[in-house]
Design a protein around this motif. Structure first.
Motif, PDB file in Angstrom:
ATOM      1  N   TYR A  68      -2.646  16.171  -8.214  1.00  0.00           N
ATOM      2  CA  TYR A  68      -3.601  16.867  -9.070  1.00  0.00           C
ATOM      3  C   TYR A  68      -4.140  15.947 -10.162  1.00  0.00           C
ATOM      4  N   ARG A  69      -3.573  14.733 -10.252  1.00  0.00           N
ATOM      5  CA  ARG A  69      -4.125  13.730 -11.168  1.00  0.00           C
ATOM      6  C   ARG A  69      -3.755  12.347 -10.656  1.00  0.00           C
ATOM      7  N   MET A  70      -4.751  11.433 -10.610  1.00  0.00           N
ATOM      8  CA  MET A  70      -4.543  10.058 -10.170  1.00  0.00           C
ATOM      9  C   MET A  70      -5.222   9.119 -11.160  1.00  0.00           C
ATOM     10  N   THR A  71      -4.585   7.995 -11.450  1.00  0.00           N
ATOM     11  CA  THR A  71      -5.195   6.981 -12.313  1.00  0.00           C
ATOM     12  C   THR A  71      -4.861   5.590 -11.786  1.00  0.00           C
ATOM     13  N   GLY A  72      -5.895   4.745 -11.714  1.00  0.00           N
ATOM     14  CA  GLY A  72      -5.699   3.331 -11.434  1.00  0.00           C
ATOM     15  C   GLY A  72      -5.667   2.918  -9.988  1.00  0.00           C
ATOM     16  N   PHE A  73      -5.812   3.851  -9.022  1.00  0.00           N
ATOM     17  CA  PHE A  73      -5.701   3.475  -7.618  1.00  0.00           C
ATOM     18  C   PHE A  73      -7.027   2.936  -7.077  1.00  0.00           C
ATOM     19  N   ALA A  74      -6.922   1.963  -6.178  1.00  0.00           N
ATOM     20  CA  ALA A  74      -8.097   1.410  -5.528  1.00  0.00           C
ATOM     21  C   ALA A  74      -8.688   2.423  -4.551  1.00  0.00           C
ATOM     22  N   ASP A  75      -9.919   2.162  -4.126  1.00  0.00           N
ATOM     23  CA  ASP A  75     -10.577   3.020  -3.156  1.00  0.00           C
ATOM     24  C   ASP A  75     -10.074   2.723  -1.742  1.00  0.00           C
ATOM     25  N   GLY A  76     -10.446   3.601  -0.808  1.00  0.00           N
ATOM     26  CA  GLY A  76     -10.237   3.306   0.599  1.00  0.00           C
ATOM     27  C   GLY A  76      -9.097   4.035   1.261  1.00  0.00           C
ATOM     28  N   PHE A  77      -8.324   4.825   0.519  1.00  0.00           N
ATOM     29  CA  PHE A  77      -7.260   5.592   1.142  1.00  0.00           C
ATOM     30  C   PHE A  77      -7.065   6.894   0.370  1.00  0.00           C
ATOM     31  N   ASP A  78      -6.378   7.832   0.995  1.00  0.00           N
ATOM     32  CA  ASP A  78      -6.225   9.175   0.436  1.00  0.00           C
ATOM     33  C   ASP A  78      -4.866   9.417  -0.201  1.00  0.00           C
ATOM     34  N   GLY A  79      -3.930   8.499   0.001  1.00  0.00           N
ATOM     35  CA  GLY A  79      -2.595   8.653  -0.549  1.00  0.00           C
ATOM     36  C   GLY A  79      -1.657   7.620   0.033  1.00  0.00           C
ATOM     37  N   TYR A  80      -0.349   7.866  -0.105  1.00  0.00           N
ATOM     38  CA  TYR A  80       0.680   6.943   0.363  1.00  0.00           C
ATOM     39  C   TYR A  80       1.606   7.666   1.338  1.00  0.00           C
ATOM     40  N   LEU A  81       2.058   6.935   2.355  1.00  0.00           N
ATOM     41  CA  LEU A  81       3.135   7.410   3.216  1.00  0.00           C
ATOM     42  C   LEU A  81       4.412   6.723   2.751  1.00  0.00           C
ATOM     43  N   GLY A  82       5.372   7.507   2.248  1.00  0.00           N
ATOM     44  CA  GLY A  82       6.575   6.942   1.663  1.00  0.00           C
ATOM     45  C   GLY A  82       7.545   6.429   2.714  1.00  0.00           C
ATOM     46  N   LEU A  83       7.728   5.116   2.743  1.00  0.00           N
ATOM     47  CA  LEU A  83       8.643   4.481   3.682  1.00  0.00           C
ATOM     48  C   LEU A  83       9.851   3.886   2.980  1.00  0.00           C
ATOM     49  N   GLY A  84       9.984   4.144   1.680  1.00  0.00           N
ATOM     50  CA  GLY A  84      11.171   3.701   0.966  1.00  0.00           C
ATOM     51  C   GLY A  84      12.359   4.582   1.299  1.00  0.00           C
TER      52      GLY A  84
END
Length: 454
Positions: free
Chosen positions: A142-158
């Motif tokens: 619901y809030r994002m800051t500082g991310f580059a363009d070109g993707f919609d989110g992250y897939l967590g592989l940690g």
């Protein structure tokens, strides 16, 4: 007697087939520059090296392009409430459109260096390359800051985040606190393994197909040398892998000038026809892609409420000679989602080798003609004291004919983050069951100055 022996042999073969581990999934990944082609060192200074894939969430499925994040085990995409400027031009998850969505009423925040995302936690079905995880916890931002363009989110592989028995709600590159109610673990691969989704273990790895160092030490472009091609089903001495092909469809061939492009199974959103830039291998190791054997590093032991992350002890670091930021006892987090190698006191590079700091990209600019004089970055990692020698060609890239970029940035804390310049140079595998990270030289490596030694 012969009939009896034949029957016993048949039963034994059937037993082996039943008990054999599933073949590792080998999923093709893609990336591209602002011009639409495969990202090379001569491409513009975007998030070069960060690989992405396509996932589906919900019922019916909603499609998203996600960057792969090994710094945490938390997945998230833009949610319907995300209206800030950094949320724009990203695909949106609509919980009300999914019959399998379950809101939890809980919130979770992640800080990745200078980037930050605030999310609401949902449970829903997540599908990546045919691996389907039911009721997986993930975030709708619901809030994002500082991310580059070109993707919609992250897939967590940690490593999986334990949402239970926590007392606060912040995560910083694997450092986590909060959850007072019971939710399942968060990491996608671990969930796929636990739910018997078709993978034989929770181990996964990533490697790029480009074996060139980007460009030569004099700043001129080099020819890309790719790994040997593989068939859809490849049998090796130690493991077998199945390649999940990316199928193009006429309805999903839209293009965009993004820093990363989608890959994965069955979709080509934000992707033109292009070569495979790398592979995500889930459920084992693709032994056809490495020279020799895998070298393993034990994960660092972390104290207190720190969530286990893909971090190893950093014993020593130098560029030509030891630098002030090579403090003993530091942790180095292996992160495929960072386009940089982040170090404490990065200004030490500038003091020693010159260059101009660019605050917008957190990198240094130097004349390309000076790259040939840069020594390799030498890192001694883990209790095993494995030394990786990374030539400058792997952590520099060309901006224009005269100016090159040094992909060493200032870390937000006292630790190191070994991002794409490090992970893309090697085959990197992550083994949560045995609490270790594996490194190997990729087969067909053309830069013999890249070394991995005890």
């Amino acid at each position: 007697m012969r009939t009896t022996l034949f029957a016993l042999a048949t039963i034994a073969q059937l037993a082996l087939l039943v008990t054999a581990d599933p073949e590792p999934y080998k999923i093709p990944l893609y990336r591209r520059s602002s011009g639409g082609g495969i990202v090379t060192a001569s491409g513009k200074a975007l998030d070069n090296g960060v690989l992405a894939g396509t996932i589906q969430i919900g019922t019916p499925p909603q499609e998203f392009t996600v960057a792969f994040d090994t710094s945490s085990g938390y997945s998230w995409v833009r949610g319907s409430r995300c209206k800030s400027a950094n949320c724009l031009d990203r695909c949106t998850y609509y919980a009300r459109r999914s019959s399998t969505s379950q809101p939890t009423g809980k919130k979770f925040s992640v800080k990745y260096g200078s980037e930050c995302v605030d999310t609401e936690i949902y449970l829903d079905t997540v599908d990546f390359a045919g691996l389907k995880v039911q009721n997986m916890p993930f975030g709708g931002a619901y809030r994002m800051t500082g991310f580059a363009d070109g993707f919609d989110g992250y897939l967590g592989l940690g490593p999986s985040i334990n949402f239970n028995n926590r007392t606060s709600s912040k995560l910083t590159l694997g450092h986590f606190s909060k959850r007072d109610d019971t939710l399942s673990s968060s990491a996608f691969v671990a969930n796929a393994y636990q739910q018997d989704a078709g993978v034989g273990s929770s181990q996964f790895g990533m490697y790029t197909t480009d074996n060139g160092a980007g460009f030569s030490q004099d700043g001129t472009s080099t020819t890309d040398t790719s790994l040997p091609s593989t068939t859809d089903s490849t049998t090796t001495t130690n493991t077998t892998s199945t390649t999940v092909a990316a199928a193009a469809t006429s309805s999903t061939t839209a293009t965009t000038d993004s820093g990363v492009a989608s890959g994965g199974f069955g979709f080509t959103k934000r992707q033109t026809t292009q070569d495979v830039a790398g592979y995500l291998v889930i459920g084992g190791i693709d032994t056809t892609a490495i020279e020799g054997t895998m070298t393993y590093l034990s994960l660092a032991q972390q104290q207190g409420e720190q969530q286990q992350s893909w971090s190893v002890c950093l014993k020593h670091a130098k560029i030509g000679h030891p630098l002030p930021f090579a403090d003993s006892g530091l942790l180095a987090t292996i992160s495929t989602s960072s386009p940089l190698i982040l170090v404490p006191h990065a200004a030490a590079f500038q003091h020693t080798y010159g260059g101009k700091y660019d605050s917008a990209t957190n990198t240094f600019h130097i004349p390309c003609s000076e790259i040939r004089y840069l020594p390799p970055l030498s890192l001694t990692l883990g209790e095993e004291k494995i030394t990786v020698q990374l030539p400058a060609a792997y952590w520099t890239q060309k901006i224009d004919d005269k100016t090159c970029q040094v992909l060493l940035g200032q870390s937000p804390d006292h630790g190191w983050v070994l991002g794409a310049p490090f992970t893309n140079a090697l085959y990197t595998t992550f083994d949560a069951d045995n609490a270790r990270i594996g490194l190997a030289i990729k087969k067909g490596n053309t830069n013999k100055d890249l070394t991995l030694s005890e």
